[in-house]
Design an enzyme around this catalytic site. Structure first.
Site, mmCIF file in Angstrom:
data_model
loop_
_atom_site.group_PDB
_atom_site.id
_atom_site.type_symbol
_atom_site.label_atom_id
_atom_site.label_comp_id
_atom_site.label_asym_id
_atom_site.label_seq_id
_atom_site.Cartn_x
_atom_site.Cartn_y
_atom_site.Cartn_z
ATOM 1 N N GLN A 203 -4.323 -5.075 7.119
ATOM 2 C CA GLN A 203 -5.338 -5.994 6.598
ATOM 3 C C GLN A 203 -5.283 -7.354 7.289
ATOM 4 O O GLN A 203 -6.088 -8.228 6.978
ATOM 5 C CB GLN A 203 -5.170 -6.181 5.080
ATOM 6 C CG GLN A 203 -5.363 -4.910 4.276
ATOM 7 C CD GLN A 203 -6.808 -4.421 4.282
ATOM 8 O OE1 GLN A 203 -7.739 -5.152 4.662
ATOM 9 N NE2 GLN A 203 -7.017 -3.174 3.876
ATOM 10 N N ASP B 251 3.282 -4.131 7.890
ATOM 11 C CA ASP B 251 2.021 -3.402 7.772
ATOM 12 C C ASP B 251 0.894 -4.403 8.029
ATOM 13 O O ASP B 251 0.545 -5.207 7.164
ATOM 14 C CB ASP B 251 1.930 -2.804 6.364
ATOM 15 C CG ASP B 251 0.564 -2.190 6.085
ATOM 16 O OD1 ASP B 251 -0.343 -2.305 6.927
ATOM 17 O OD2 ASP B 251 0.409 -1.602 4.994
ATOM 18 N N LYS C 183 -10.164 -0.473 10.685
ATOM 19 C CA LYS C 183 -10.449 -1.685 9.917
ATOM 20 C C LYS C 183 -10.776 -2.856 10.851
ATOM 21 O O LYS C 183 -11.261 -3.895 10.423
ATOM 22 C CB LYS C 183 -9.255 -2.043 9.027
ATOM 23 C CG LYS C 183 -8.960 -0.971 7.979
ATOM 24 C CD LYS C 183 -7.904 -1.413 7.012
ATOM 25 C CE LYS C 183 -7.218 -0.249 6.322
ATOM 26 N NZ LYS C 183 -7.925 0.287 5.178
ATOM 27 N N HIS D 79 0.865 -1.184 0.000
ATOM 28 C CA HIS D 79 0.000 0.000 0.000
ATOM 29 C C HIS D 79 0.902 1.234 0.000
ATOM 30 O O HIS D 79 2.037 1.178 0.484
ATOM 31 C CB HIS D 79 -0.828 -0.051 1.284
ATOM 32 C CG HIS D 79 -1.864 1.017 1.443
ATOM 33 N ND1 HIS D 79 -1.561 2.292 1.856
ATOM 34 C CD2 HIS D 79 -3.206 0.991 1.262
ATOM 35 C CE1 HIS D 79 -2.677 3.004 1.930
ATOM 36 N NE2 HIS D 79 -3.692 2.241 1.580
ATOM 37 N N CYS E 225 -4.883 2.520 -3.547
ATOM 38 C CA CYS E 225 -3.627 3.039 -2.953
ATOM 39 C C CYS E 225 -2.482 2.068 -3.176
ATOM 40 O O CYS E 225 -1.663 1.837 -2.271
ATOM 41 C CB CYS E 225 -3.792 3.332 -1.463
ATOM 42 S SG CYS E 225 -5.038 4.549 -1.111
HETATM 43 N N1 PMP Z 1 -1.817 -0.504 4.560
HETATM 44 C C1 PMP Z 1 -2.781 -1.241 4.020
HETATM 45 C C2 PMP Z 1 -2.452 -2.626 3.522
HETATM 46 C C3 PMP Z 1 -4.076 -0.728 3.934
HETATM 47 O O1 PMP Z 1 -5.047 -1.466 3.388
HETATM 48 C C4 PMP Z 1 -4.344 0.579 4.425
HETATM 49 C C5 PMP Z 1 -5.723 1.184 4.335
HETATM 50 N N2 PMP Z 1 -6.328 1.056 3.094
HETATM 51 C C6 PMP Z 1 -3.301 1.307 4.980
HETATM 52 C C7 PMP Z 1 -2.049 0.728 5.040
HETATM 53 C C8 PMP Z 1 -3.479 2.691 5.502
HETATM 54 O O2 PMP Z 1 -4.295 2.711 6.620
HETATM 55 P P1 PMP Z 1 -4.782 4.121 7.220
HETATM 56 O O3 PMP Z 1 -5.340 4.878 6.058
HETATM 57 O O4 PMP Z 1 -5.804 3.754 8.211
HETATM 58 O O5 PMP Z 1 -3.595 4.776 7.807
#
Ligand code: PMP
Length: 408
Positions: free
Chosen positions: A205, A202, A228, A125, A366
């Site tokens: 998910q 990270d 999430k 991401h 993203c």
């Molecule tokens: N990493 C991953 C794999 C994600 O799916 C997301 C959210 N889509 C993020 C990071 C970023 O999370 P946040 O926007 O809550 O900081």
């Protein structure tokens, strides 16, 4: 209790929003990878904080101030138990994006220099790419990429080969938000540690969908996003090894993160408070603590089993649709299904599905470098959670067939 013994209809009833209709149709929420829905107990815990305990933390000697501090620190302790880590190694923050930037600016920026490399995988991401690019620009380090196999799993041989002596940091998703791939992070972090590479995982998910024992993973840093996991938006956490936290300078300066301030210089607070400048999202943290208790009451192993069942059902039905391709077919996969249908645009599909009450995401999620590798501009993404049902999958498939027909 096993997943089969759980009354999932009752679990679903804990989520008030799932009773909603949109465009006159029952809501089918298949966008949980974007943000998870909130059980009533989380909404109530947050509201109760504001209703009865609202005050600032760590500043007041009055009763409400003490209650607020206890609630905030209690949430930290709850989350620490949930993730099998120490509370004083857990930084509460706004989410994975903040957590990654904290590691990048506070750990990496003072340490990296020209000749160093940061290794990330193709499936990351942007939150696990862009902070490293910013640090690379400022330090002269370079960004290296570990590529994937055609099924969307990490090419572990390529990853190992990419762990060359100049690599200082490995940034890796536990679970991909586009492909659903579950990476074998424990084995990878072990390998990284053997080579002196600091691992940053990270867990955005992973945390909502499977048991996560951070201590057992053996990484150096682990980030998770609270919203999430059924927690409020603007919540999340960073876990880091004590020795890293102790050696890291503050990222943001202000109140709460200091012991003493003089114009000649300041003495900073100990971790984790050193990294929590300003008034934190107290009610959010309380809600996130309630969310982790809620997940634990059901059991994340049960949640994972339930979601695997839903994933298998949805995948089987989707593959019956002519011209539909699924991106990400790794054997270890979470309930995230990115797909495209030949001759249709994913935005059109998602827009028409919305009119049928079905919420899916369309776009690049993203993850531009991953989409470039997949060779598609955008995908539709249906991401499921334990509160979804088999009947919703059937309705989604019927809606998809209908809108596909409309698009010709
Ligand atoms: N990493 C991953 C794999 C994600 O799916 C997301 C959210 N889509 C993020 C990071 C970023 O999370 P946040 O926007 O809550 O900081």
């Amino acid at each position: 209790m096993a997943a089969a013994d759980i009354d999932w209809t009752r679990v679903r009833a804990d989520f008030p929003i799932l009773e909603r209709e949109v465009h006159g149709k029952p809501l089918i929420y298949f966008d949980s990878a974007n943000t998870g829905q909130k059980p009533a107990c989380v909404i109530e815990a947050t509201a109760e904080f504001y209703r009865r305990h609202n005050a600032n933390v760590s500043r007041a000697v009055h009763a409400l101030g003490n209650e607020a501090t206890e609630a905030y620190e209690g949430a930290r302790a709850t989350l620490a138990r949930h993730f099998h880590i120490r509370a004083d190694e857990l930084v509460l923050c706004s989410g994975t994006t903040f957590a990654m930037n904290l590691v990048a600016y506070s750990w990496a920026l003072p340490r990296l220099q020209p000749g160093d490399a940061i290794l990330v995988s193709r499936m990351e991401h942007h939150a696990n790419i862009v902070p490293w690019q910013l640090i690379a620009q400022r330090t002269g380090a370079v960004l290296k990429v570990a590529e994937l196999r055609p099924d969307g799993s990490l090419d572990l041989d390529a990853l190992r080969a990419a762990m060359t002596p100049e690599v200082r940091i490995l940034g890796l998703a536990h679970v991909s938000n586009v492909l659903g791939t579950i990476n074998p992070v424990a084995a990878i972090c072990k390998e990284a540690a053997r080579r002196g590479i600091v691992s940053v995982i990270d867990g955005s998910q992973a945390a909502p969908h499977m048991p996560v024992d951070i201590a057992a993973i053996g990484c150096d840093f682990y980030a998770a996003t609270g919203h999430k996991m059924g927690g409020p938006t603007g919540t999340g956490l960073l876990w880091a090894r004590r020795e890293h936290l102790a050696a890291m300078p503050p990222f943001l300066g202000g109140g709460e993160m200091i012991k003493e301030v003089r114009f000649e210089g300041s003495v900073f607070n100990d971790p984790p408070h050193r990294f929590e400048a300003g008034t934190p999202n107290i009610a959010g943290a309380v809600g996130l603590g309630a969310a982790s208790d809620y997940l634990d009451a059901i059991g994340l192993a049960n949640i994972a089993a339930r979601e695997q069942e839903l994933l298998a059902h949805a995948t089987e039905e989707l593959l019956k649709i002519d011209g539909l391709r699924i991106f990400g077919t790794a054997p270890e996969k979470a309930a995230v299904i990115s797909f495209a249908i030949d001759g249709t645009h994913s935005h059109d599909l998602a827009t028409l599905l919305d009119l049928e009450g079905v919420a899916v995401r369309s776009g690049q999620h993203c993850a531009h470098p991953l989409l470039q590798w997949l060779g598609v501009g955008t995908t539709c993404r249906a991401s499921l959670a334990y509160y979804n049902t088999h009947a919703e999958i059937e309705a989604f498939i019927a809606a998809l067939r209908k809108v596909r027909g409309l698009l010709g």
